[in-house]
Design a protein around this motif. Structure first.
Motif, PDB file in Angstrom:
ATOM      1  N   GLY A   1      44.074  76.152  70.468  1.00  0.00           N
ATOM      2  CA  GLY A   1      42.951  75.475  71.026  1.00  0.00           C
ATOM      3  C   GLY A   1      43.462  74.827  72.359  1.00  0.00           C
ATOM      4  O   GLY A   1      44.575  75.143  72.880  1.00  0.00           O
TER       5      GLY A   1
ATOM      6  N   THR B   1      33.995  66.473  63.770  1.00  0.00           N
ATOM      7  CA  THR B   1      33.635  67.288  64.818  1.00  0.00           C
ATOM      8  C   THR B   1      32.244  67.005  64.814  1.00  0.00           C
ATOM      9  O   THR B   1      31.472  66.318  64.304  1.00  0.00           O
ATOM     10  CB  THR B   1      33.862  68.734  64.572  1.00  0.00           C
ATOM     11  OG1 THR B   1      33.371  68.938  63.129  1.00  0.00           O
ATOM     12  CG2 THR B   1      35.372  68.983  64.596  1.00  0.00           C
TER      13      THR B   1
ATOM     14  N   GLN C   1      38.832  72.802  69.993  1.00  0.00           N
ATOM     15  CA  GLN C   1      39.033  73.882  68.892  1.00  0.00           C
ATOM     16  C   GLN C   1      38.099  74.987  69.296  1.00  0.00           C
ATOM     17  O   GLN C   1      38.370  76.276  68.835  1.00  0.00           O
ATOM     18  CB  GLN C   1      38.706  73.470  67.344  1.00  0.00           C
ATOM     19  CG  GLN C   1      39.401  72.574  66.958  1.00  0.00           C
ATOM     20  CD  GLN C   1      39.102  72.301  65.387  1.00  0.00           C
ATOM     21  OE1 GLN C   1      38.555  73.264  64.743  1.00  0.00           O
ATOM     22  NE2 GLN C   1      39.278  71.027  64.837  1.00  0.00           N
TER      23      GLN C   1
ATOM     24  N   ASN D   1      31.039  72.644  63.761  1.00  0.00           N
ATOM     25  CA  ASN D   1      32.033  72.528  64.832  1.00  0.00           C
ATOM     26  C   ASN D   1      31.679  73.427  66.065  1.00  0.00           C
ATOM     27  O   ASN D   1      32.174  74.343  66.114  1.00  0.00           O
ATOM     28  CB  ASN D   1      33.181  72.819  64.357  1.00  0.00           C
ATOM     29  CG  ASN D   1      34.483  72.625  65.392  1.00  0.00           C
ATOM     30  OD1 ASN D   1      34.184  72.110  66.481  1.00  0.00           O
ATOM     31  ND2 ASN D   1      35.798  72.802  64.885  1.00  0.00           N
TER      32      ASN D   1
ATOM     33  N   THR E   1      38.863  77.471  59.751  1.00  0.00           N
ATOM     34  CA  THR E   1      38.459  75.965  59.853  1.00  0.00           C
ATOM     35  C   THR E   1      38.494  75.650  58.250  1.00  0.00           C
ATOM     36  O   THR E   1      37.861  76.304  57.645  1.00  0.00           O
ATOM     37  CB  THR E   1      37.354  75.428  60.830  1.00  0.00           C
ATOM     38  OG1 THR E   1      36.174  76.115  60.194  1.00  0.00           O
ATOM     39  CG2 THR E   1      37.714  76.063  62.302  1.00  0.00           C
TER      40      THR E   1
ATOM     41  N   TYR F   1      47.952  75.117  64.923  1.00  0.00           N
ATOM     42  CA  TYR F   1      46.527  74.753  65.702  1.00  0.00           C
ATOM     43  C   TYR F   1      46.545  75.826  67.061  1.00  0.00           C
ATOM     44  O   TYR F   1      47.554  75.619  67.671  1.00  0.00           O
ATOM     45  CB  TYR F   1      46.661  73.398  66.152  1.00  0.00           C
ATOM     46  CG  TYR F   1      45.702  72.822  66.778  1.00  0.00           C
ATOM     47  CD1 TYR F   1      44.635  71.892  65.855  1.00  0.00           C
ATOM     48  CD2 TYR F   1      45.138  73.120  68.112  1.00  0.00           C
ATOM     49  CE1 TYR F   1      43.483  71.282  66.444  1.00  0.00           C
ATOM     50  CE2 TYR F   1      43.879  72.671  68.681  1.00  0.00           C
ATOM     51  CZ  TYR F   1      43.235  71.559  67.690  1.00  0.00           C
ATOM     52  OH  TYR F   1      42.061  71.041  68.343  1.00  0.00           O
TER      53      TYR F   1
ATOM     54  N   GLU G   1      37.683  66.800  69.867  1.00  0.00           N
ATOM     55  CA  GLU G   1      38.489  67.759  68.715  1.00  0.00           C
ATOM     56  C   GLU G   1      37.486  68.872  68.668  1.00  0.00           C
ATOM     57  O   GLU G   1      37.968  70.310  68.807  1.00  0.00           O
ATOM     58  CB  GLU G   1      38.369  67.333  67.404  1.00  0.00           C
ATOM     59  CG  GLU G   1      38.957  68.168  66.312  1.00  0.00           C
ATOM     60  CD  GLU G   1      40.350  68.274  66.772  1.00  0.00           C
ATOM     61  OE1 GLU G   1      40.874  69.182  66.044  1.00  0.00           O
ATOM     62  OE2 GLU G   1      41.184  67.523  67.261  1.00  0.00           O
TER      63      GLU G   1
ATOM     64  N   PRO H   1      34.876  77.797  65.817  1.00  0.00           N
ATOM     65  CA  PRO H   1      36.071  78.479  65.460  1.00  0.00           C
ATOM     66  C   PRO H   1      36.045  79.090  64.313  1.00  0.00           C
ATOM     67  O   PRO H   1      37.200  79.703  63.961  1.00  0.00           O
ATOM     68  CB  PRO H   1      37.157  77.452  65.803  1.00  0.00           C
ATOM     69  CG  PRO H   1      36.310  76.209  65.233  1.00  0.00           C
ATOM     70  CD  PRO H   1      34.996  76.203  65.670  1.00  0.00           C
TER      71      PRO H   1
END
Length: 395
Positions: A37, A365, A65, A377, A13, A35, A61, A75
């Motif tokens: 997720g 996030t 993730q 996040n 990330t 991406y 979001e 993540p």
């Protein structure tokens, strides 16, 4: 020399990418991220508050993730799936997808092994995969597993899954019972006793009342799952003993009692905001039984007590500065859950703004802590979606 297409397998990330050329020169083009997720959601925020829309988008979001094959913590730093966090994230899955498929897989991972090689018989690993070679575990997180299992049954009706887990739950209950004192309260729990990321985590011995509050709530869940009235009576006794022992003269619950040289347990006198929320969340306290304390929590506590971006520093005019402030994980979330449960929607909306807008605007996030010194996040933080849904703000 030449032309190269370079990709990294390691998941990242990032807020920015820095490319360094140590010798010569290079032309960089088509830089991007693949991406991974959860799929996009059809759910929409249907209100008029643009700040709340930012928070909703950040929560989505955060969920996407951190939700792939299991619920993850974050993540980047750790992609393991932790109990307790999953209690919150699993609610979001149901809201956004109408299903509990990932939750089923997540929980099943903990039940598939008969036991974990490096953990005591009956104890669950706190995260998956997580059979700690050093033998570490979090008893509190095993309790959250049982509480989540009760909600999973309500979400799915999968009684076969619940019944298959019964031997493992029985073994957990037998393990924890070894730490009960003459009053039926857990004391001197070993390894990592985790209440929340605040002063509360420094007050976990010898008798930790938030942990015992959670223990009572877990016993109630087990009683409902398996029709065991003995467990329900045991939970009622724990609640009674906590109310006899832990309430300070000013009406706040003390976090812990410590054994003195006289061999007796004495209250430490230390009280945290998180402890008060545990009391109400676990049914030890209620607005009806503890009206003065509830009104204090409702009106004197919340995000406005803290200097912006300076947690845990109080504003000069903040009340009850002897009550250590809660952090995002999980004290603030228990607070918001109580506001939602008791229909205090105006206060809930105000507190959501106070806790989360700074996160949504800075990183897009939602975070593990009130500040940026940990994960920015964190999967559980998407739970704000659940409260928005309860308030009818989603369509």
């Amino acid at each position: 020399k030449g032309t190269y297409h370079v990709s990294a397998f390691e998941p990242y990330t990032m807020g920015a990418m820095h490319v360094f050329v140590t010798k010569g020169k290079a032309e960089i083009s088509n830089v991007g991220l693949v991406y991974f997720g959860a799929n996009p959601t059809d759910k929409k925020y249907n209100g008029q508050d643009e700040d709340m829309k930012k928070i909703f988008d950040a929560a989505v979001e955060t969920y996407r993730q951190n939700t792939f094959t299991i619920f993850m913590d974050c993540p980047s730093r750790e992609r393991a799936g932790w109990l307790c966090d999953s209690f919150f994230t699993s609610r979001v899955e149901k809201v956004l997808t109408g299903k509990s498929e990932i939750e089923h897989n997540f929980l099943e991972n903990f039940f598939l092994p008969d036991e974990f090689t490096d953990l005591p018989h009956g104890m669950f690993a706190e995260c998956y995969p997580g059979d700690h070679y050093g033998g570490n575990y979090i008893s509190n997180w095993a309790m959250w597993l049982v509480i989540e299992l009760e909600e999973h049954l309500a979400r799915t009706g999968d009684i076969d899954f619940v019944n298959a887990a019964k031997p493992r739950i029985d073994a957990l209950l037998e393990f924890l019972a070894k730490y009960e004192n003459k009053d039926g309260l857990l004391e001197k729990l070993e390894r990592w006793v985790f209440v929340e990321w605040s002063k509360a985590n420094e007050l976990v011995q010898d008798i930790n009342y938030p942990t015992n509050m959670l223990y009572a709530r877990m016993l109630e869940s087990a009683a409902k799952l398996y029709g065991d009235e003995t467990l329900m009576a045991k939970a009622a006794n724990i609640k009674e003993k906590i109310n006899e022992q832990a309430i300070m003269p000013d009406g706040f619950y003390c976090d812990n009692a410590v054994y003195g040289e006289d061999g007796a347990a004495h209250l430490s006198g230390e009280c945290t905001e998180a402890c008060q929320y545990y009391a109400f969340f676990c049914g030890v306290a209620s607005p009806e039984k503890n009206p003065v304390l509830w009104q204090r929590l409702l009106h004197d506590f919340g995000p406005e007590r803290i200097v912006p971006a300076k947690w845990p520093n109080f504003k000069p005019d903040a009340k009850w500065q002897n009550i250590y402030p809660a952090n995002a994980f999980i004290g603030n979330y228990l607070r918001l859950e109580l506001l939602c449960s008791y229909g205090e929607y105006e206060k809930l909306l105000d507190n959501i703004h106070g806790y989360f807008l700074k996160m949504a605007e800075l990183t897009g996030t939602l975070w593990e802590n009130e500040n940026t010194n940990a994960s920015c996040n964190h999967g559980f933080a998407s739970h704000v979606i659940y409260w928005m849904d309860k308030m009818g703000l989603l369509s």
